[in-house]
Design a protein around this motif. Structure first.
Motif, PDB file in Angstrom:
ATOM      1  N   VAL A 178       7.755  -0.183   4.332  1.00  0.00           N
ATOM      2  CA  VAL A 178       7.643   1.197   3.854  1.00  0.00           C
ATOM      3  C   VAL A 178       6.612   1.288   2.721  1.00  0.00           C
ATOM      4  CG1 VAL A 178       8.853   3.144   2.821  1.00  0.00           C
ATOM      5  CG2 VAL A 178       9.965   1.802   4.608  1.00  0.00           C
ATOM      6  N   PRO A 179       6.792   0.571   1.606  1.00  0.00           N
ATOM      7  CA  PRO A 179       5.758   0.635   0.558  1.00  0.00           C
ATOM      8  C   PRO A 179       4.436  -0.005   0.985  1.00  0.00           C
ATOM      9  CG  PRO A 179       7.429  -1.003  -0.003  1.00  0.00           C
ATOM     10  CD  PRO A 179       7.946  -0.246   1.169  1.00  0.00           C
ATOM     11  N   MET A 180       4.485  -1.012   1.868  1.00  0.00           N
ATOM     12  CA  MET A 180       3.235  -1.593   2.360  1.00  0.00           C
ATOM     13  C   MET A 180       2.400  -0.538   3.073  1.00  0.00           C
ATOM     14  SD  MET A 180       4.313  -5.344   3.834  1.00  0.00           S
ATOM     15  CE  MET A 180       2.794  -5.447   4.781  1.00  0.00           C
ATOM     16  N   ASN A 181       3.073   0.339   3.822  1.00  0.00           N
ATOM     17  CA  ASN A 181       2.343   1.385   4.528  1.00  0.00           C
ATOM     18  C   ASN A 181       1.865   2.485   3.597  1.00  0.00           C
ATOM     19  OD1 ASN A 181       2.282   1.479   7.810  1.00  0.00           O
ATOM     20  ND2 ASN A 181       3.840   0.094   7.047  1.00  0.00           N
ATOM     21  N   VAL A 182       2.521   2.633   2.446  1.00  0.00           N
ATOM     22  CA  VAL A 182       1.983   3.541   1.434  1.00  0.00           C
ATOM     23  C   VAL A 182       0.618   3.020   0.972  1.00  0.00           C
ATOM     24  CG1 VAL A 182       2.269   4.422  -0.906  1.00  0.00           C
ATOM     25  CG2 VAL A 182       4.220   4.375   0.649  1.00  0.00           C
ATOM     26  N   ALA A 183       0.560   1.724   0.673  1.00  0.00           N
ATOM     27  CA  ALA A 183      -0.701   1.115   0.246  1.00  0.00           C
ATOM     28  C   ALA A 183      -1.745   1.190   1.349  1.00  0.00           C
ATOM     29  CB  ALA A 183      -0.466  -0.339  -0.166  1.00  0.00           C
ATOM     30  N   ILE A 193     -12.468   4.202  -6.151  1.00  0.00           N
ATOM     31  CA  ILE A 193     -11.773   2.919  -5.956  1.00  0.00           C
ATOM     32  C   ILE A 193     -10.923   2.567  -7.178  1.00  0.00           C
ATOM     33  CG2 ILE A 193     -12.110   0.435  -5.617  1.00  0.00           C
ATOM     34  CD1 ILE A 193     -14.743   1.216  -4.105  1.00  0.00           C
ATOM     35  N   VAL A 194     -11.479   2.725  -8.368  1.00  0.00           N
ATOM     36  CA  VAL A 194     -10.755   2.366  -9.597  1.00  0.00           C
ATOM     37  C   VAL A 194      -9.523   3.248  -9.779  1.00  0.00           C
ATOM     38  CG1 VAL A 194     -10.885   2.302 -12.110  1.00  0.00           C
ATOM     39  CG2 VAL A 194     -12.785   1.420 -10.736  1.00  0.00           C
ATOM     40  N   PHE A 195      -9.665   4.553  -9.592  1.00  0.00           N
ATOM     41  CA  PHE A 195      -8.523   5.464  -9.716  1.00  0.00           C
ATOM     42  C   PHE A 195      -7.434   5.097  -8.714  1.00  0.00           C
ATOM     43  CE2 PHE A 195      -6.282   9.242  -8.221  1.00  0.00           C
ATOM     44  CZ  PHE A 195      -5.735   9.720  -9.405  1.00  0.00           C
ATOM     45  N   SER A 196      -7.824   4.816  -7.481  1.00  0.00           N
ATOM     46  CA  SER A 196      -6.853   4.474  -6.431  1.00  0.00           C
ATOM     47  C   SER A 196      -6.092   3.199  -6.768  1.00  0.00           C
ATOM     48  CB  SER A 196      -7.586   4.302  -5.092  1.00  0.00           C
ATOM     49  OG  SER A 196      -8.270   5.483  -4.734  1.00  0.00           O
ATOM     50  N   ALA A 197      -6.797   2.203  -7.289  1.00  0.00           N
ATOM     51  CA  ALA A 197      -6.157   0.928  -7.627  1.00  0.00           C
ATOM     52  C   ALA A 197      -5.102   1.109  -8.718  1.00  0.00           C
ATOM     53  CB  ALA A 197      -7.204  -0.086  -8.068  1.00  0.00           C
ATOM     54  N   LYS A 198      -5.443   1.822  -9.772  1.00  0.00           N
ATOM     55  CA  LYS A 198      -4.506   2.016 -10.890  1.00  0.00           C
ATOM     56  C   LYS A 198      -3.245   2.739 -10.434  1.00  0.00           C
ATOM     57  CE  LYS A 198      -7.985   2.134 -14.592  1.00  0.00           C
ATOM     58  NZ  LYS A 198      -8.647   2.981 -15.623  1.00  0.00           N
ATOM     59  N   LEU A 199      -3.424   3.779  -9.651  1.00  0.00           N
ATOM     60  CA  LEU A 199      -2.287   4.590  -9.214  1.00  0.00           C
ATOM     61  C   LEU A 199      -1.342   3.805  -8.308  1.00  0.00           C
ATOM     62  CD1 LEU A 199      -0.895   7.363  -9.086  1.00  0.00           C
ATOM     63  CD2 LEU A 199      -2.383   7.930  -7.150  1.00  0.00           C
ATOM     64  N   THR A 200      -1.885   3.132  -7.298  1.00  0.00           N
ATOM     65  CA  THR A 200      -1.030   2.466  -6.316  1.00  0.00           C
ATOM     66  C   THR A 200      -0.355   1.215  -6.868  1.00  0.00           C
ATOM     67  OG1 THR A 200      -3.059   1.456  -5.426  1.00  0.00           O
ATOM     68  CG2 THR A 200      -2.185   3.352  -4.269  1.00  0.00           C
ATOM     69  N   ILE A 201      -1.019   0.494  -7.762  1.00  0.00           N
ATOM     70  CA  ILE A 201      -0.379  -0.691  -8.366  1.00  0.00           C
ATOM     71  C   ILE A 201       0.867  -0.277  -9.150  1.00  0.00           C
ATOM     72  CG2 ILE A 201      -0.624  -2.451 -10.151  1.00  0.00           C
ATOM     73  CD1 ILE A 201      -3.507  -2.844  -9.229  1.00  0.00           C
ATOM     74  N   ALA A 202       0.768   0.818  -9.908  1.00  0.00           N
ATOM     75  CA  ALA A 202       1.915   1.293 -10.692  1.00  0.00           C
ATOM     76  C   ALA A 202       3.085   1.671  -9.783  1.00  0.00           C
ATOM     77  CB  ALA A 202       1.501   2.492 -11.545  1.00  0.00           C
ATOM     78  N   VAL A 203       2.793   2.393  -8.716  1.00  0.00           N
ATOM     79  CA  VAL A 203       3.860   2.838  -7.806  1.00  0.00           C
ATOM     80  C   VAL A 203       4.524   1.655  -7.107  1.00  0.00           C
ATOM     81  CG1 VAL A 203       4.338   4.137  -5.692  1.00  0.00           C
ATOM     82  CG2 VAL A 203       2.845   5.115  -7.442  1.00  0.00           C
ATOM     83  N   LEU A 204       3.729   0.719  -6.606  1.00  0.00           N
ATOM     84  CA  LEU A 204       4.289  -0.405  -5.858  1.00  0.00           C
ATOM     85  C   LEU A 204       5.078  -1.367  -6.745  1.00  0.00           C
ATOM     86  CD1 LEU A 204       1.394  -1.212  -3.369  1.00  0.00           C
ATOM     87  CD2 LEU A 204       3.552  -0.089  -2.895  1.00  0.00           C
ATOM     88  N   THR A 205       4.718  -1.462  -8.010  1.00  0.00           N
ATOM     89  CA  THR A 205       5.486  -2.301  -8.931  1.00  0.00           C
ATOM     90  C   THR A 205       6.900  -1.746  -9.116  1.00  0.00           C
ATOM     91  OG1 THR A 205       3.475  -2.988 -10.100  1.00  0.00           O
ATOM     92  CG2 THR A 205       5.573  -3.261 -11.264  1.00  0.00           C
TER      93      THR A 205
END
Length: 449
Positions: A291-296, A323-335
């Protein structure tokens, strides 16, 4: 023909707004697709029959192999279409979409033929045992023998529609099939309905994928004067340049997926040594983790047209900020999600089955699998960037590094060190290294541009 609103998102909108507008519908679509995959697991799990659950798990590598064709002609074609749009080469967009569509039809038909002719050895290769082979074959009859073409075609058409900025329509198309599948699952699976078990899950999937294809055909007919996506056979001109562009990105993406299939098959074969309950538990844990993998994954695929367009149009600074904005946002959510899975692993497993043995196995598996989630994000994002800008070789290198060099050997070694439970941590070991490699490669790419 691209509306001013779409050009605004591609060229002038604030990066955060453009990223969310392009990615949110794709993420929602990906989540709905995962939910409908989980629906199979959930409703089959209500039977409390490890054999029926194992059938769905053992079939997963073949269904995952559909993505090889999806990636070849979906990612390959959509990347070429978005880059051609950035260069204002609209006739090339039409020709590329026609080639991608008809190649998908051909390859998905061949997929079904290959499965039908080689079914028995394939079932053995997947790790089926005497007690699971019949249920697995019935499930795959509907999902693969009859269902390969609609399953693959609706995904590729969604990629092509998304490539010109119509993310909402792409998502509605895939979600319509998913929602229908969720509604049909209990009717065909459970005793109060047709009581077909795992075979009923496969039949519901087949019907829902046909419905999704019908949506896209209707959409293209209604929007035929407003879209560059073309399925007119008169535009089918597979020139060397078009095939080179599509295959340059699509083939590495397809091989990447096939390696994922190999990895899943290896994992299932190792797990099947411990019995059908362990196989069912691993399958449920993997689907929860997906589920979270598919979010990423959905996020990285959603921003691909934005990256492709800005790369081709020469606005590299906008591409970098995306790219930078996307990385920051998704790392926080997946953690955050990883922490919830680790702490509540028993709860999450208990949502899908009431068998205590399977819950015990699965909770341990889920705790190992979920730790890799924050690192998956950088891997997926880097691969999405490489695919978007036409750097298929870099995406292919990451696929080889992940499965052949890292994950499969890690499964073998960790299973030796900690039998059964160690395998769940192979993903973590692999993704930590890949995330570091992704950061280094992207930084080098930014410096060059």
């Amino acid at each position: 023909m691209i509306e001013d609103k779409k050009l605004y998102l591609f060229e002038k909108a604030p990066v955060s707004k453009a990223v969310m507008a392009m990615s949110v519908p794709t993420i929602i679509s990906s989540l709905v697709m995962v939910i409908y995959n989980l629906a199979d697991t959930y409703f089959v799990g209500m039977l409390n029959d490890p054999i029926q659950n194992a059938a769905v798990t053992l079939s997963a590598p073949v269904l995952l192999a559909f993505n090889a064709v999806n990636n070849l002609f979906g990612i390959g074609t959509s990347s070429m279409m978005s880059r051609a749009l950035g260069r204002k080469e609209y006739d090339t967009v039409r020709k590329a979409s026609a080639v991608g569509f008809y190649c998908t039809v051909l390859f998905s038909f061949l997929f079904s033929v290959i499965y039908i002719t080689g079914r028995e050895p394939l079932l053995v290769l997947l790790g089926t045992a005497e007690d699971t082979v019949a249920a697995t074959a019935e499930y795959m009859k509907w999902t693969v023998a009859f269902g390969a073409m609609p399953a693959i075609l609706n995904v590729v058409m969604a990629y092509m529609v998304r490539s010109e900025g119509s993310t909402m329509h792409a998502s509605i198309g895939t979600m319509s099939g998913c929602v229908l599948n969720i509604l049909l699952d209990p009717i065909f699976i459970l005793p109060w309905g047709f009581n077909m078990g795992a075979a009923g899950a496969g039949f519901a999937t087949f019907i829902s994928n046909c419905a999704a294809c019908l949506y896209f055909f209707c959409l293209l007919f209604v929007r035929r004067k407003k879209t560059y996506v073309c399925v007119d056979p008169r535009m089918l001109r597979p020139t060397r340049e078009i095939m080179r562009e599509i295959c340059g990105v699509g083939i590495p993406a397809a091989i990447q997926n096939l390696l994922n299939v190999v990895g899943m098959t290896v994992l299932n074969n190792f797990t099947s040594f411990y019995g059908s309950s362990a196989v069912a538990a691993m399958g449920i844990a993997q689907k929860i983790d997906m589920v979270p993998m598919n979010v990423a994954f959905g996020f990285s695929q959603g921003i691909m047209p934005l990256i492709s367009y800005n790369y081709a149009s020469g606005d590299r600074d906008r591409m970098k900020r995306t790219i930078v904005f996307s990385a920051k946002l998704t790392i926080a959510v997946l953690t955050i999600v990883a922490a919830s899975f680790f702490i509540g692993s028993d709860f999450w497993m208990g949502m899908f089955i009431q068998n205590k043995e399977i819950i015990q196995y699965g909770a341990s598996f889920l705790r190992g699998l979920c730790l890799a989630l924050p690192f998956f994000n950088m891997d997926f994002l880097a691969i999405g960037v490489f695919q978007a800008v036409g750097m298929g070789k870099k995406a292919f290198f990451f696929a080889i590094l992940r499965k052949i060099i890292m994950e499969i050997p890690a499964i073998y070694l960790l299973n030796m060190c900690v039998p059964l439970y160690g395998m769940a941590y192979a993903q973590l070991v692999t993704e930590v290294i890949l995330a570091a490699a992704a950061v280094l490669v992207l930084r080098k790419m930014f410096r060059k541009n």
